[in-house]
Design an enzyme around this catalytic site. Structure first.
Site, PDB file in Angstrom:
ATOM      1  N   CYS A  16       0.845  -1.201   0.000  1.00  0.00           N
ATOM      2  CA  CYS A  16       0.000   0.000   0.000  1.00  0.00           C
ATOM      3  C   CYS A  16       0.879   1.248   0.000  1.00  0.00           C
ATOM      4  CB  CYS A  16      -0.902  -0.006   1.240  1.00  0.00           C
ATOM      5  SG  CYS A  16      -1.813   1.534   1.444  1.00  0.00           S
TER       6      CYS A  16
HETATM    7  N1  MHO Z   1      -7.649  -0.107   1.601  1.00  0.00           N
HETATM    8  C1  MHO Z   1      -6.525  -0.508   2.379  1.00  0.00           C
HETATM    9  C2  MHO Z   1      -5.213  -0.166   1.742  1.00  0.00           C
HETATM   10  C3  MHO Z   1      -5.141   1.195   1.182  1.00  0.00           C
HETATM   11  S1  MHO Z   1      -3.753   1.340   0.233  1.00  0.00           S
HETATM   12  C4  MHO Z   1      -3.856   2.817  -0.533  1.00  0.00           C
HETATM   13  C5  MHO Z   1      -6.591   0.163   3.729  1.00  0.00           C
HETATM   14  O1  MHO Z   1      -7.538   0.853   3.974  1.00  0.00           O
HETATM   15  O2  MHO Z   1      -5.679  -0.009   4.528  1.00  0.00           O
HETATM   16  O3  MHO Z   1      -3.950   0.357  -0.834  1.00  0.00           O
END
Ligand code: MHO
Length: 194
Positions: A16
């Site tokens: 991420c």
């Molecule tokens: N949706 C996940 C990862 C976000 S990252 C920009 C979270 O909320 O942690 O992929």
């Protein structure tokens, strides 16, 4: 002093992208960071419609202060090169953008004794970097409205916050990172004594 003009860029996928946006922002010699998508073929990817791209951080650095090898050092300390998430969105990818970066990568892998037959990290040459939306840039800092409101009141657009060297450092600090100086004992760094 002003931000250096002769910067280079390095692009890494390390899960991420909110995380590496902040970890690299803390590194001395990193001038700007931005997050986006790369490594795929889909045109105009977005967080919602990513296609075959991967979340990446693009690091703009001052080559007088920081080398690509030092950035590789950090990137490889942030992931296990023998493991790869199944989801392409979060895969570990080291992109090289120039022949010189490619040479530095090969040297790095050799000196680190990384087993080229087992290494799972994707090693690719960067085709195109697609910027992510403003809401994903400096994500940790965006959680501190009392700070970003000051940028907004000073007429910074979303784009200006993304491109601000100060915002990159604040984003790192908010995420809990302190200035990190590659290969230098921080107690001997003159910056920590100022
Ligand atoms: N949706 C996940 C990862 C976000 S990252 C920009 C979270 O909320 O942690 O992929």
């Amino acid at each position: 002093s002003e931000a250096p003009e002769d910067t280079k860029t390095a692009t890494f996928g390390l899960g991420c992208f909110w995380g590496p946006d902040a970890t690299f922002g803390a590194v001395d010699g990193v001038v700007r960071t931005r997050v986006g998508y790369a490594g795929g073929t889909k045109s105009d990817p977005s967080y919602e419609v990513l296609g075959d791209h991967t979340e990446v951080v693009q690091i703009e650095y001052d080559p007088e202060q920081l080398s690509f090898s030092e950035l590789l050092e950090r990137a490889f300390s942030e992931h296990d090169p023998y493991q790869q998430p199944q989801k392409r969105q979060y895969q570990n990818v080291v992109f090289t953008e120039t022949a010189d970066q490619h040479d530095q990568l090969l040297t790095f892998l050799r000196e680190r004794d990384l087993d080229r037959d087992r290494i799972a990290t994707r090693l690719e040459s960067l085709d195109r970097f697609h910027l992510a939306a403003a809401s994903h840039q400096k994500f940790n800092l965006r959680g501190k409205r009392w700070i970003t409101d000051v940028f907004t009141e000073a007429n910074y657009s979303g784009e200006a916050i993304r491109e601000s060297p100060a915002a990159a450092k604040l984003n790192a600090h908010v995420a809990g990172h302190d200035v990190s100086v590659p290969f230098i004992d921080q107690s001997s760094d003159p910056r920590s004594r100022r």
